[in-house]
Write a protein that holds these residues in place. Structure first.
Motif, PDB file in Angstrom:
ATOM      1  N   LEU A 118       0.837  -1.192   0.000  1.00 24.53           N
ATOM      2  CA  LEU A 118       0.000   0.000   0.000  1.00 24.53           C
ATOM      3  C   LEU A 118       0.877   1.248   0.000  1.00 24.53           C
ATOM      4  O   LEU A 118       1.666   1.472   0.925  1.00 24.53           O
ATOM      5  CB  LEU A 118      -0.924   0.001   1.222  1.00 24.53           C
ATOM      6  N   ASN A 119       0.746   2.041  -1.038  1.00 26.72           N
ATOM      7  CA  ASN A 119       1.491   3.288  -1.164  1.00 26.72           C
ATOM      8  C   ASN A 119       0.530   4.421  -1.445  1.00 26.72           C
ATOM      9  O   ASN A 119      -0.467   4.249  -2.161  1.00 26.72           O
ATOM     10  CB  ASN A 119       2.518   3.194  -2.293  1.00 26.72           C
ATOM     11  N   TYR A 120       0.839   5.581  -0.895  1.00 26.45           N
ATOM     12  CA  TYR A 120      -0.027   6.749  -1.043  1.00 26.45           C
ATOM     13  C   TYR A 120       0.383   7.547  -2.273  1.00 26.45           C
ATOM     14  O   TYR A 120       1.559   7.875  -2.453  1.00 26.45           O
ATOM     15  CB  TYR A 120       0.057   7.632   0.196  1.00 26.45           C
ATOM     16  N   TYR A 121      -0.614   7.828  -3.136  1.00 29.98           N
ATOM     17  CA  TYR A 121      -0.380   8.669  -4.307  1.00 29.98           C
ATOM     18  C   TYR A 121      -1.480   9.726  -4.361  1.00 29.98           C
ATOM     19  O   TYR A 121      -2.666   9.400  -4.487  1.00 29.98           O
ATOM     20  CB  TYR A 121      -0.417   7.856  -5.605  1.00 29.98           C
ATOM     21  N   ALA A 122      -1.086  10.983  -4.250  1.00 32.88           N
ATOM     22  CA  ALA A 122      -2.046  12.071  -4.451  1.00 32.88           C
ATOM     23  C   ALA A 122      -2.181  12.314  -5.949  1.00 32.88           C
ATOM     24  O   ALA A 122      -1.194  12.574  -6.630  1.00 32.88           O
ATOM     25  CB  ALA A 122      -1.568  13.337  -3.747  1.00 32.88           C
ATOM     26  N   HIS A 123      -3.387  12.197  -6.482  1.00 33.23           N
ATOM     27  CA  HIS A 123      -3.581  12.402  -7.918  1.00 33.23           C
ATOM     28  C   HIS A 123      -5.047  12.719  -8.189  1.00 33.23           C
ATOM     29  O   HIS A 123      -5.923  12.585  -7.321  1.00 33.23           O
ATOM     30  CB  HIS A 123      -3.143  11.164  -8.715  1.00 33.23           C
ATOM     31  N   MET A 124      -5.322  13.149  -9.421  1.00 26.28           N
ATOM     32  CA  MET A 124      -6.671  13.594  -9.765  1.00 26.28           C
ATOM     33  C   MET A 124      -7.628  12.445  -9.997  1.00 26.28           C
ATOM     34  O   MET A 124      -8.815  12.531  -9.667  1.00 26.28           O
ATOM     35  CB  MET A 124      -6.633  14.481 -11.024  1.00 26.28           C
ATOM     36  N   GLY A 125      -7.156  11.376 -10.615  1.00 26.24           N
ATOM     37  CA  GLY A 125      -8.065  10.290 -10.951  1.00 26.24           C
ATOM     38  C   GLY A 125      -9.232  10.770 -11.793  1.00 26.24           C
ATOM     39  O   GLY A 125      -9.070  11.560 -12.726  1.00 26.24           O
ATOM     40  N   HIS A 126     -10.428  10.322 -11.440  1.00 23.71           N
ATOM     41  CA  HIS A 126     -11.631  10.700 -12.190  1.00 23.71           C
ATOM     42  C   HIS A 126     -12.064  12.131 -11.913  1.00 23.71           C
ATOM     43  O   HIS A 126     -12.973  12.637 -12.580  1.00 23.71           O
ATOM     44  CB  HIS A 126     -12.774   9.744 -11.844  1.00 23.71           C
ATOM     45  N   LEU A 127     -11.405  12.808 -10.976  1.00 28.38           N
ATOM     46  CA  LEU A 127     -11.798  14.169 -10.612  1.00 28.38           C
ATOM     47  C   LEU A 127     -11.162  15.234 -11.500  1.00 28.38           C
ATOM     48  O   LEU A 127     -11.346  16.432 -11.264  1.00 28.38           O
ATOM     49  CB  LEU A 127     -11.441  14.435  -9.145  1.00 28.38           C
ATOM     50  N   TRP A 128     -10.432  14.810 -12.535  1.00 29.75           N
ATOM     51  CA  TRP A 128      -9.866  15.764 -13.489  1.00 29.75           C
ATOM     52  C   TRP A 128     -10.940  16.702 -14.038  1.00 29.75           C
ATOM     53  O   TRP A 128     -10.666  17.867 -14.360  1.00 29.75           O
ATOM     54  CB  TRP A 128      -9.213  15.011 -14.648  1.00 29.75           C
TER      55      TRP A 128
END
Length: 364
Positions: A118-128
């Motif tokens: 389990l690693n944390y990635y801050a990203h937009m995903g579907h919220l772009w």
């Protein structure tokens, strides 16, 4: 004079979000799901992609159209400073929260499904989508306020005159066809975090505002000619399916997309332009559901995909789980916990959220 409320636009937003959920669930059952960052079922259902491909050319553009329409309603009684402030609260804050908390959460579930660390990635995903909308608001607002101050001018008269003809919406299609020719997207329906998605979204957002700016004329046109637009969309889809294996040249897919969109506008205006308690509830729920749905979908994948049942039953179970799960998250957590509400695009409720402050969905 106060503009008439468009319940059909509220209904369209709700239906489009619902279709988005079904579309994302369908990706799980495609052999290429991992390539777009989705959990993949061990058993594929490739024929399901035919109706999804029909949906895909207009599902995102129509949301940008509706977002532009929402700005028109919001500008009726707000200064530009007030409107920007509201957009910060309703779009930018949920967008940033989603980058930090929501998208990483469904990545955790993805990692758990595949037995990864389990690693944390801050990203937009579907919220772009939300990030694009906020940029469009900031960029187009000066133009919109100029148009608002000149509502009696020649530009509006010419626009109304054009939109009174059935060819009017097809003229709009020319801009989208030109975008496809200039940007040359490798895959037309790949909108997320691409320049194609950005420019196409900007056009749809601008023309969404412009359609509302033209007043009731456009709704009379799409109501009268809806079956023509839908027939043209069907003909173009059939051409795409038979001759291009679903991936036609971009300019043809742009033309198909606009015909579907205006046909759907006409259908919704004729049959769904009326108030109801269900529509009022769903209009408020649609935005938080959009934000949380990938988390719920991936949770469903954890529990449903390992089941030894036919693939079509897995799909049905995943649809039911996702919709019920999104409803539960909204109704029992997001809606009722006062500090969560603004993080999901809702206004603060009174008495710590126990009484909901009703939102005007057309202002979003």
């Amino acid at each position: 004079m106060k503009a008439a409320r468009h319940y059909d636009i509220d209904a369209l937003r709700v239906l489009t979000i619902a279709l988005l959920l079904i579309y994302h669930i369908a990706i799980v059952f495609q052999p290429w799901a991992l390539f777009v960052g989705f959990i993949k079922s061990d058993v594929s259902w490739e024929s399901l992609w035919v109706p999804m491909s029909l949906l895909n050319v207009w599902r995102i553009p129509i949301l940008f159209f509706v977002s532009g329409m929402g700005v028109y309603f919001a500008m009726r009684k707000r200064s530009w400073k007030t409107l920007i402030g509201e957009r910060v609260q309703r779009i930018l804050i949920p967008f940033l929260f989603g980058i930090l908390a929501i998208a990483p959460l469904h990545i955790f579930i993805f990692q758990e499904f595949y037995g990864q660390s389990l690693n944390y990635y801050a990203h937009m995903g579907h919220l772009w989508f939300l990030g694009n909308i906020f940029v469009y608001v900031v960029c187009f607002l000066p133009i919109f306020y100029v148009l608002k101050r000149r509502e009696g001018g020649i530009f509006k008269r010419r626009a109304v005159q054009l939109m009174s003809q059935p060819v009017g919406p097809l003229v709009i299609a020319l801009f989208f066809m030109l975008e496809a020719l200039l940007v040359k997207p490798q895959i037309y329906s790949l909108y997320a975090q691409t320049w194609h998605g950005f420019f196409l979204g900007a056009l749809a957002f601008f023309f969404g505002y412009l359609l509302m700016y033209c007043g009731p004329t456009i709704w009379k046109t799409v109501g009268k000619w809806k079956w023509m637009y839908l027939l043209l969309g069907l003909v173009l889809f059939t051409l795409r399916y038979v001759y291009y294996q679903l991936e036609a040249p971009g300019y043809l897919m742009a033309l198909e997309s606009i015909n579907w969109i205006f046909g759907v506008f006409g259908l919704c205006h004729q049959f769904l332009n009326k108030p109801s308690k269900l529509l009022s509830y769903a209009s408020e729920a649609a935005y938080p559901v959009y934000i949380i749905h990938m988390v719920v979908l991936y949770l469903g994948c954890l529990w449903i995909l390992p089941l030894p049942v036919p693939v079509y039953l897995q799909f049905v179970l995943l649809v039911v789980f996702t919709f019920v799960g999104c409803y539960a998250f909204y109704e029992f957590l997001i809606k009722r916990i006062w500090f969560l509400r603004p993080l999901f695009g809702l206004k603060f409720g009174r008495k710590r959220g126990l009484k909901s402050t009703k939102i005007i969905s057309q202002d979003i």
